[in-house]
Motif scaffolding. Structure first.
Motif, PDB file in Angstrom:
ATOM      1  N   VAL A  44      33.021  60.044  89.393  1.00 26.39           N
ATOM      2  CA  VAL A  44      31.756  60.790  89.342  1.00 26.39           C
ATOM      3  C   VAL A  44      30.576  59.849  89.585  1.00 26.39           C
ATOM      4  O   VAL A  44      29.629  60.183  90.304  1.00 26.39           O
ATOM      5  CB  VAL A  44      31.615  61.512  87.988  1.00 26.39           C
ATOM      6  CG1 VAL A  44      30.207  62.077  87.818  1.00 26.39           C
ATOM      7  CG2 VAL A  44      32.649  62.626  87.864  1.00 26.39           C
ATOM      8  N   ALA A  45      30.647  58.649  89.013  1.00 28.31           N
ATOM      9  CA  ALA A  45      29.562  57.681  89.191  1.00 28.31           C
ATOM     10  C   ALA A  45      29.443  57.225  90.639  1.00 28.31           C
ATOM     11  O   ALA A  45      28.344  56.903  91.113  1.00 28.31           O
ATOM     12  CB  ALA A  45      29.794  56.473  88.282  1.00 28.31           C
ATOM     13  N   MET A  46      30.561  57.199  91.357  1.00 32.02           N
ATOM     14  CA  MET A  46      30.556  56.719  92.742  1.00 32.02           C
ATOM     15  C   MET A  46      30.305  57.818  93.767  1.00 32.02           C
ATOM     16  O   MET A  46      30.143  57.536  94.944  1.00 32.02           O
ATOM     17  CB  MET A  46      31.894  56.040  93.057  1.00 32.02           C
ATOM     18  CG  MET A  46      32.151  54.762  92.269  1.00 32.02           C
ATOM     19  SD  MET A  46      33.717  54.009  92.701  1.00 32.02           S
ATOM     20  CE  MET A  46      33.453  53.618  94.422  1.00 32.02           C
ATOM     21  N   THR A  47      30.282  59.063  93.330  1.00 26.99           N
ATOM     22  CA  THR A  47      30.088  60.187  94.249  1.00 26.99           C
ATOM     23  C   THR A  47      28.620  60.572  94.309  1.00 26.99           C
ATOM     24  O   THR A  47      27.958  60.689  93.275  1.00 26.99           O
ATOM     25  CB  THR A  47      30.928  61.400  93.798  1.00 26.99           C
ATOM     26  OG1 THR A  47      32.300  61.014  93.708  1.00 26.99           O
ATOM     27  CG2 THR A  47      30.791  62.545  94.788  1.00 26.99           C
ATOM     28  N   GLU A  48      28.117  60.779  95.505  1.00 29.61           N
ATOM     29  CA  GLU A  48      26.719  61.180  95.670  1.00 29.61           C
ATOM     30  C   GLU A  48      26.519  62.596  95.135  1.00 29.61           C
ATOM     31  O   GLU A  48      27.416  63.438  95.216  1.00 29.61           O
ATOM     32  CB  GLU A  48      26.319  61.115  97.147  1.00 29.61           C
ATOM     33  CG  GLU A  48      26.313  59.702  97.719  1.00 29.61           C
ATOM     34  CD  GLU A  48      25.828  59.686  99.155  1.00 29.61           C
ATOM     35  OE1 GLU A  48      25.397  60.755  99.636  1.00 29.61           O
ATOM     36  OE2 GLU A  48      25.883  58.621  99.787  1.00 29.61           O
ATOM     37  N   SER A  49      25.350  62.858  94.609  1.00 27.58           N
ATOM     38  CA  SER A  49      25.048  64.174  94.066  1.00 27.58           C
ATOM     39  C   SER A  49      25.131  65.226  95.173  1.00 27.58           C
ATOM     40  O   SER A  49      24.620  65.044  96.269  1.00 27.58           O
ATOM     41  CB  SER A  49      23.649  64.178  93.446  1.00 27.58           C
ATOM     42  OG  SER A  49      23.395  65.419  92.825  1.00 27.58           O
ATOM     43  N   GLY A  50      25.824  66.324  94.874  1.00 27.30           N
ATOM     44  CA  GLY A  50      26.002  67.389  95.851  1.00 27.30           C
ATOM     45  C   GLY A  50      27.207  67.212  96.737  1.00 27.30           C
ATOM     46  O   GLY A  50      27.485  68.071  97.583  1.00 27.30           O
ATOM     47  N   ALA A  51      27.960  66.124  96.560  1.00 32.61           N
ATOM     48  CA  ALA A  51      29.117  65.842  97.400  1.00 32.61           C
ATOM     49  C   ALA A  51      30.409  66.161  96.653  1.00 32.61           C
ATOM     50  O   ALA A  51      30.406  66.478  95.467  1.00 32.61           O
ATOM     51  CB  ALA A  51      29.101  64.386  97.854  1.00 32.61           C
TER      52      ALA A  51
END
Length: 447
Positions: free
Chosen positions: A349-356
């Motif tokens: 979750v920390a490595m995923t861009e918001s909305g992706a």
């Protein structure tokens, strides 16, 4: 009418300031779900067709007409609209399910798969459902409970759930890890001490047992306590009494004990490393939490739950996880169990861009390298003997993998076929070829 919530409109065709059909056309824009009925003195077929197309009129009524006729028509129209609404809803749900089955959209699968929660334990597997049903029955008693399971399976969460569902739920719950303290410190933590009992004891200390009087104390890693502590704990379990370190007087406390161990206590008893009488005292009721690798169906619901949890905590919007990434998670053994999965999801979750959406790129290397099917080979005992050529051995393994997939998915052919990378027809052919039957769940091989 623009400000109201209109179910139906009955309009005449001729008004001093315009036509009824024009009014109904406007109503179609403002209230598209409103039932529109037009009353006309003369009705011609070509005119009816044009009116229905222009204003999407439900019914055109010609003169003369009766109030009962309009009343019945409105009643039937409202019933028809409700049926249409339900049909749209069910059609949407069926299309929704079809998308799940054909595209392996795991974020949607949760809507079709029942998820259970026992306090903060999230699961969908039969093994965990049975275990939590046992735990609810255990919670209703006041007996000590022994929870066994590998590290990271959620033993403390289970203990908290037992307390929450017990008659002591309004009292305090305290937890202590017994494996990280020496005997003297553990004695002080559990039973308390008096001022001057040992170097550094500058004041009286209330231990966990007196502090939790009326409540529950959770003792984690109970297998690590020394023989001396085992004796002290046994006396407390038998009589409910204890002495604070450095005290002369005996005190009583009414505490329910829930103990946990990541090693089988019965084995330690046989090895002479744990007192048999204490073991039987602790094992008033026994719960064994299966490791995550034995319940892979829980990985998806846990992942979805944890993604939502950590996305909300970090104020990020994570759409979900790709089918391929979820498949890699399901193929990984997770030696650290749910705790390891939780850390993995938090990192993703920390490595995923918001909305992706989370993809394979966000997985840690060891999980990203896992592949479908490979983990299942460990549960297959390869055949021995002269008759098993390479071809027959491969067929034997294939039959076992098909049987396991069918068993995991409760004989849902579509899901089993997707896991195995087969079509429905291909799976059915293999079931017939290897003589796999649901009644006995047995496997026979031709030739």
């Amino acid at each position: 009418m623009e400000a109201g919530d209109i179910d139906a409109v009955v309009s005449e065709q001729h008004y001093p300031d315009g036509r009824g059909v024009d009014f109904l056309k406007q109503m179609r824009v403002v209230h598209p779900n409103t039932i529109r009925i037009l009353v006309m003195e003369t009705v011609r077929r070509d005119e009816i067709v044009k009116l229905i197309n222009d204003a999407a009129i439900y019914q055109v009524v010609g003169a003369p007409w009766e109030p009962e006729q309009i009343s019945l028509m409105l009643k039937r129209a409202l019933e028809s609209r409700e049926l249409a609404r339900r049909h749209r809803y069910l059609s949407h749900e069926l299309k929704f399910a079809d998308a799940v089955l054909h595209r392996q959209n795991d974020s949607m699968t949760r809507a079709l798969q029942e998820t259970y929660e026992f306090d903060k334990l999230v699961f969908c597997s039969n093994s965990m459902a049975k275990l939590c049903n046992q735990a609810k029955k255990a919670a209703a008693t006041d007996l000590p409970v022994l929870i066994e399971g590998e590290t990271g399976t959620g033993k403390e969460l289970m203990a908290r759930a037992l307390h929450l569902f017990s008659a002591r739920s309004k009292q305090i719950f305290l937890a202590q890890n017994c494996g990280e303290l020496s005997d003297s410190l553990l004695q002080s933590e559990l039973f308390g001490h008096k001022r001057g009992a040992f170097t550094g004891a500058v004041g009286n200390r209330l231990g966990l047992f007196p502090a939790a009087d009326g409540g529950t104390v959770f003792l984690d890693e109970i297998s690590d306590i020394s023989p001396v502590m085992q004796v002290s704990l046994l006396r407390f379990l038998q009589e409910g009494e204890f002495k604070p370190v450095g005290a002369d007087q005996t005190h009583h406390s009414n505490v329910r004990i829930i103990a946990a161990s990541n090693r089988p206590l019965s084995q330690l008893v046989e090895e002479g490393r744990f007192r048999r009488d204490l073991y039987y005292r602790l094992r008033g009721l026994e719960l064994k939490i299966p490791p995550l690798r034995e319940r892979p169906e829980d990985i998806q619901v846990l992942t979805d739950y944890l993604i939502k949890k950590y996305a909300e905590k970090s104020s990020r919007r994570v759409v979900g996880i790709s089918a391929e990434a979820m498949q890699r998670l399901k193929c990984y053994d997770f030696p650290g169990n749910v705790r390891e999965l939780e850390n993995e999801v938090r990192r993703m979750v920390a490595m995923t861009e918001s909305g992706a959406i989370i993809t394979v790129d966000q997985l840690s290397p060891e999980i990203a390298q896992s592949r479908p099917g490979l983990q299942n080979l460990r549960g297959i005992e390869l055949p021995q003997g002269e008759g098993f050529t390479l071809k027959r051995t491969v067929e034997f393994i294939e039959a076992q993998l098909v049987r396991q997939a069918l068993h995991r998915h409760h004989w849902n052919h579509s899901r089993a076929a997707r896991e195995l990378g087969l079509s429905r027809v291909g799976l059915d052919n293999k079931i017939r070829r290897y003589g796999i039957e649901r009644a006995t769940d047995g496997v026979t091989q031709n030739g």
